[in-house]
Scaffold this motif. Sequence first.
Motif, mmCIF file in Angstrom:
data_model
loop_
_atom_site.group_PDB
_atom_site.id
_atom_site.type_symbol
_atom_site.label_atom_id
_atom_site.label_comp_id
_atom_site.label_asym_id
_atom_site.label_seq_id
_atom_site.Cartn_x
_atom_site.Cartn_y
_atom_site.Cartn_z
ATOM 1 N N THR A 190 -4.544 -8.169 -8.614
ATOM 2 C CA THR A 190 -5.274 -9.297 -9.083
ATOM 3 C C THR A 190 -4.983 -10.049 -10.215
ATOM 4 O OG1 THR A 190 -7.357 -8.028 -8.062
ATOM 5 C CG2 THR A 190 -7.790 -9.840 -9.562
ATOM 6 N N VAL A 191 -4.459 -9.307 -11.198
ATOM 7 C CA VAL A 191 -3.996 -9.719 -12.508
ATOM 8 C C VAL A 191 -2.704 -10.778 -12.311
ATOM 9 C CG1 VAL A 191 -3.095 -9.432 -14.849
ATOM 10 C CG2 VAL A 191 -5.198 -8.113 -14.055
ATOM 11 N N LEU A 192 -1.952 -9.964 -11.483
ATOM 12 C CA LEU A 192 -0.526 -10.646 -11.342
ATOM 13 C C LEU A 192 -0.949 -12.013 -10.380
ATOM 14 C CD1 LEU A 192 2.562 -10.665 -11.803
ATOM 15 C CD2 LEU A 192 2.760 -9.393 -9.765
ATOM 16 N N ASN A 193 -1.572 -11.961 -9.213
ATOM 17 C CA ASN A 193 -1.977 -13.239 -8.763
ATOM 18 C C ASN A 193 -2.520 -14.063 -9.602
ATOM 19 O OD1 ASN A 193 -1.344 -12.660 -6.069
ATOM 20 N ND2 ASN A 193 -3.199 -11.197 -5.686
ATOM 21 N N GLY A 194 -3.436 -13.569 -10.590
ATOM 22 C CA GLY A 194 -4.121 -14.723 -11.467
ATOM 23 C C GLY A 194 -2.945 -15.619 -12.202
ATOM 24 N N ILE A 195 -1.997 -14.679 -12.872
ATOM 25 C CA ILE A 195 -0.833 -15.027 -13.301
ATOM 26 C C ILE A 195 0.042 -16.105 -12.570
ATOM 27 C CG2 ILE A 195 1.235 -14.330 -14.710
ATOM 28 C CD1 ILE A 195 -0.056 -11.845 -15.596
ATOM 29 N N ALA A 247 -4.334 -24.470 -17.508
ATOM 30 C CA ALA A 247 -4.415 -23.712 -18.631
ATOM 31 C C ALA A 247 -4.938 -22.427 -18.225
ATOM 32 C CB ALA A 247 -5.563 -24.557 -19.602
ATOM 33 N N TRP A 248 -4.947 -21.505 -19.172
ATOM 34 C CA TRP A 248 -5.357 -20.242 -19.141
ATOM 35 C C TRP A 248 -7.011 -20.169 -18.603
ATOM 36 C CZ3 TRP A 248 -2.539 -16.132 -17.718
ATOM 37 C CH2 TRP A 248 -1.293 -16.123 -18.068
ATOM 38 N N ARG A 249 -7.724 -20.946 -19.376
ATOM 39 C CA ARG A 249 -9.168 -21.026 -19.590
ATOM 40 C C ARG A 249 -9.449 -21.604 -17.936
ATOM 41 N NH1 ARG A 249 -11.854 -20.446 -24.110
ATOM 42 N NH2 ARG A 249 -10.477 -20.229 -26.132
ATOM 43 N N ASP A 250 -8.661 -22.273 -17.267
ATOM 44 C CA ASP A 250 -9.083 -22.869 -15.988
ATOM 45 C C ASP A 250 -8.543 -22.012 -14.782
ATOM 46 O OD1 ASP A 250 -9.914 -24.801 -17.326
ATOM 47 O OD2 ASP A 250 -8.236 -26.060 -17.385
ATOM 48 N N VAL A 251 -8.100 -20.827 -14.864
ATOM 49 C CA VAL A 251 -7.748 -19.969 -13.851
ATOM 50 C C VAL A 251 -9.312 -19.535 -13.318
ATOM 51 C CG1 VAL A 251 -6.745 -17.526 -13.269
ATOM 52 C CG2 VAL A 251 -5.708 -19.146 -14.894
ATOM 53 N N GLU A 289 -12.201 -17.372 -11.572
ATOM 54 C CA GLU A 289 -13.008 -16.101 -11.785
ATOM 55 C C GLU A 289 -12.791 -14.985 -10.939
ATOM 56 O OE1 GLU A 289 -15.656 -15.512 -14.274
ATOM 57 O OE2 GLU A 289 -15.524 -17.329 -15.347
ATOM 58 N N ARG A 290 -12.078 -15.305 -9.677
ATOM 59 C CA ARG A 290 -11.861 -14.193 -8.800
ATOM 60 C C ARG A 290 -10.613 -13.451 -9.289
ATOM 61 N NH1 ARG A 290 -10.314 -19.097 -5.962
ATOM 62 N NH2 ARG A 290 -7.920 -19.293 -5.816
ATOM 63 N N TYR A 291 -9.817 -13.858 -10.273
ATOM 64 C CA TYR A 291 -8.688 -13.231 -10.715
ATOM 65 C C TYR A 291 -8.919 -12.382 -11.900
ATOM 66 C CZ TYR A 291 -6.157 -16.198 -7.655
ATOM 67 O OH TYR A 291 -5.649 -16.792 -6.654
ATOM 68 N N GLY A 292 -10.102 -12.405 -12.433
ATOM 69 C CA GLY A 292 -10.701 -11.829 -13.670
ATOM 70 C C GLY A 292 -10.773 -12.810 -14.927
ATOM 71 N N SER A 293 -11.206 -12.243 -15.944
ATOM 72 C CA SER A 293 -11.357 -13.080 -17.322
ATOM 73 C C SER A 293 -10.046 -13.589 -17.609
ATOM 74 C CB SER A 293 -11.682 -12.039 -18.382
ATOM 75 O OG SER A 293 -11.435 -12.607 -19.741
ATOM 76 N N TRP A 294 -9.798 -15.003 -17.975
ATOM 77 C CA TRP A 294 -8.665 -15.599 -18.314
ATOM 78 C C TRP A 294 -7.991 -14.713 -19.711
ATOM 79 C CZ3 TRP A 294 -7.522 -17.475 -23.390
ATOM 80 C CH2 TRP A 294 -8.735 -17.545 -24.048
ATOM 81 N N ALA A 295 -9.016 -14.510 -20.591
ATOM 82 C CA ALA A 295 -8.392 -13.559 -21.692
ATOM 83 C C ALA A 295 -7.644 -12.325 -21.205
ATOM 84 C CB ALA A 295 -9.525 -13.233 -22.405
ATOM 85 N N THR A 296 -8.107 -11.671 -20.140
ATOM 86 C CA THR A 296 -7.291 -10.330 -19.576
ATOM 87 C C THR A 296 -6.144 -10.734 -19.006
ATOM 88 O OG1 THR A 296 -9.729 -9.246 -19.036
ATOM 89 C CG2 THR A 296 -7.674 -8.476 -18.139
ATOM 90 N N LEU A 297 -6.033 -11.860 -18.253
ATOM 91 C CA LEU A 297 -5.002 -12.204 -17.687
ATOM 92 C C LEU A 297 -3.772 -12.613 -18.969
ATOM 93 C CD1 LEU A 297 -6.279 -14.840 -14.752
ATOM 94 C CD2 LEU A 297 -5.639 -12.298 -14.621
#
Length: 127
Positions: free
Chosen positions: A33-38, A47-51, A53-61
Amino acid sequence: MIRRHELSDAEWAFVQPLLPRSERGRRRLDDRTVLNGIVWKFRTGTAWRDVPERYGSWATLHTRFRRWAKDGTFERMLRAAQARADAAGDIEWLVSVDSTIVRAHQHAAGARKGGSAPRDSAGPEAA
């Protein structure tokens, strides 16, 4: 369902063994999930903040991205992908350098021409 910017099952099977394992601490968000978000972030250029939510918190990513970049995870992925593509004959290692983009050092313009001997330091300029 695999979305447009997500890793396929074959791609995930290739990179999963290259990811670091974390055995301590609390349960963390799934690496896929994290890698898909990245991947989504960099493929879309957002921007990171616009990823989403299905990928998790932008801060976690962002934290996981920084950690993996620092520990060489992405370098291992690149080397493994290059090795696999090279073994399959998909990479041609011929490199061409175009002189229009190769810059000479700024001091290269002042080199002696014709192999003339250096001036005597006691010449007229020294007076």
